[in-house]
Design a protein around this motif. Structure first.
Motif, short mmCIF file in Angstrom:
data_model
loop_
_atom_site.label_atom_id
_atom_site.label_comp_id
_atom_site.label_asym_id
_atom_site.label_seq_id
_atom_site.Cartn_x
_atom_site.Cartn_y
_atom_site.Cartn_z
N LYS A 297 0.83 -1.21 0.00
CA LYS A 297 0.00 0.00 0.00
C LYS A 297 0.86 1.26 0.00
O LYS A 297 0.56 2.24 -0.69
N ASP A 350 -6.36 6.25 3.49
CA ASP A 350 -7.51 5.48 3.04
C ASP A 350 -8.01 4.59 4.18
O ASP A 350 -7.65 3.42 4.28
N SER A 351 -8.83 5.13 5.05
CA SER A 351 -9.34 4.35 6.18
C SER A 351 -10.22 3.20 5.71
O SER A 351 -10.31 2.17 6.38
N GLU A 352 -10.87 3.36 4.55
CA GLU A 352 -11.68 2.29 4.00
C GLU A 352 -10.81 1.07 3.71
O GLU A 352 -11.21 -0.07 3.97
N TRP A 353 -9.63 1.30 3.17
CA TRP A 353 -8.71 0.20 2.89
C TRP A 353 -8.25 -0.48 4.18
O TRP A 353 -8.21 -1.71 4.27
#
Length: 505
Positions: A297, A350-353
């Motif tokens: 990432k 990217d907290s969703e990731w």
């Protein structure tokens, strides 16, 4: 011929002063001989006590000096301590010592350093004469094939330690083990003294210094999760009794693999209680997988990621904690020297990731074991052993499965992965870390399955009920929190394949 023996605590200033005087007398008097013995401060009192008991002497301080009567078969005649030796030298040889107090202290510290170095050399030579006995269970598993070259490289146990590898498995695997043993010998490693094969349970773990548990075989098909768990209890009971009966007093036991790692560690502690303090579970495989995902990432290398903490069930319901995670040598607008690091969470926007994709990938990894390859398993075990023998990198957090004593609010008596450091041949739980509190919901989620697994294995619980929170019930299998879910409960049918044991639905 006057032969004296001078013995003392390695850091004793009076021994240092007596030693200097004795060296002078030996150099200048042809009929004077001195034999010197030093003991580490930790063992000096016990050594002196045994010496005096053997010779029926009375002496309590360092140094102790006696004369060996060569014309009487070397019988010892106690002279006394430093003062008595000084008086003897003045009376018989007209020599005294003028060493200052400061010099006495300096020489004493040098003596201690020389003694420790000498003892280390002795241990190294002992290792070459008496090799370290390393036993590997389920040795026909693919991980063993990848583990042997690492163990024989000299990096795990040190460049001065020879090892003997003992491959242990069932009778059906004997041909495969024999072939593996021959291939290991073909390595021509200077650190490998011998390789042997064992398929008789009663002979297992003879004088073992190290025992490595890989994924175990289950000879018969099981039809429920509960039966699968209980089969581990039966095997660990056998292994535990063999460890108690055959293993060396200082044996170190390390449990790896990809299924029921915490449970097997806990059961081995129960059935080999005399060695429970020296049984640990490997968590570096999960930690490495998490670091690799983060590195992809961040577009860096996994080795640059440090201090990822794995909490809970290594092969099931765990919590990947990134609050202390750091990245080194990260290419960005802010750049620093090699020791400069930045918090991982401050670089991932990217907290969703983090909450979904990252969690899902690790969930699949820990729940099914399908992506837990033999190379990763072998490397994780070898690295943990290396840390155990030589210490982990200074200041670095390591995840390890150990028996809980109530640290961090974890229930006592279960094997739980938590942050530690290795030093001086053991590990220390890092209870002084700040801001790593775990919520009650996450703690319950992780401990519930571990407690139930142990109760089922011991026959104290009939049916296993996988933990489900209100969120789980409302959203079924949708998971939105960092802890991963234990799918060992869903994938209970055991089968053998080319990658070892996997859990299939």
């Amino acid at each position: 011929m006057a032969k004296f023996v001078l013995a003392g605590r390695a850091d004793c200033p009076y021994y240092a002063k007596a030693e200097l005087l004795a060296d002078y007398l030996q150099k200048n008097l042809p009929d004077f001989r001195i034999h010197k013995i030093t003991q580490h401060p930790d063992v000096w009192e016990e050594w002196l006590k045994e010496l005096c008991k053997k010779n029926k002497w009375s002496h309590k301080n360092s140094p102790i000096i006696w004369r060996e009567l060569l014309d009487r078969g070397g019988k010892g005649l106690l002279l006394g301590g430093y003062n008595e030796f000084l008086e003897h030298a003045q009376l018989y040889y007209g020599v005294t010592s003028s060493m200052t107090t400061e010099l006495m202290k300096t020489v004493a510290q040098e003596n201690l350093g020389a003694h420790i170095e000498k003892e280390l050399e002795k241990e190294a030579l002992k290792g070459l004469i008496n090799p370290l006995q390393v036993w590997i269970t389920s040795a026909s598993a693919p991980a063993c094939y990848n583990l042997i070259p690492i163990l024989t490289s000299g990096e795990v146990f040190g460049p001065h330690m020879e090892i003997s590898i003992n491959l242990f498995d069932n009778k059906q695997a004997e041909e495969k083990l024999t072939s593996l043993a021959k291939e290991a010998q073909d390595l021509a490693s200077p650190f490998l003294q011998s390789v042997s094969v064992c398929t008789q349970a009663e002979e297992a773990f003879r004088q073992a210094h190290v025992i490595i548990f890989l994924d175990d075989h289950v000879d018969k098909e099981v039809y429920s999760l509960e039966d699968c768990i209980r089969s581990r209890a039966t095997l660990c009971h056998l292994y535990g009794s063999l460890i108690e009966k055959n293993a060396h007093d200082s044996v170190r036991i390390i449990v790896g693999g990809k299924t029921f790692v915490n449970l097997k560690t806990s059961l081995l502690m129960r059935y080999a209680p005399n060695f429970a303090h020296n049984i640990i579970a490997v968590a570096l495989g999960v930690e490495g997988k998490a670091k690799a995902a983060l590195a992809r990432k961040l577009k860096t290398t996994p080795s640059c990621i440090k201090d990822v903490i794995i909490w809970g069930n290594i092969s099931g319901n765990n919590y990947v904690d990134l609050r202390k995670a750091k990245v080194y040598r990260y290419e960005s607008a802010v750049w620093g020297p090699p020791h400069y690091s930045r918090p991982v969470l401050s670089l991932i926007f990217d907290s969703e990731w983090v909450n979904r994709e990252f969690v899902v990938s690790l969930k699949e990894f820990t729940a099914t074991g399908r992506r837990f390859g033999a190379i990763l398993a072998a490397h994780s075990i070898a690295t943990t052993l290396k840390y155990w023998y030589h210490g982990s990198p200074p200041g670095e957090i390591v995840s390890l499965g150990v028996l809980s004593e109530g640290q961090f609010g974890i229930p006592e008596g279960i094997v739980f992965s938590m942050p530690v450091k290795f030093e001086n041949g053991t590990w220390v739980v890092l209870t002084d870390l700040e801001d790593i509190e775990i919520s009650e919901q996450i703690m319950t989620r992780m401990t519930s399955d571990l407690i139930q697994e142990k109760l089922v294995a011991l026959g104290e619980l009939i049916n296993f009920q996988p933990y489900q929170s209100e969120t789980d019930l409302a959203k079924e299998d949708e998971k939105t929190t960092l802890p991963t879910t234990n799918d060992n409960q869903e994938h209970w049918k055991v089968s053998d394949d080319s990658e070892g044991k996997t859990m299939e639905q």
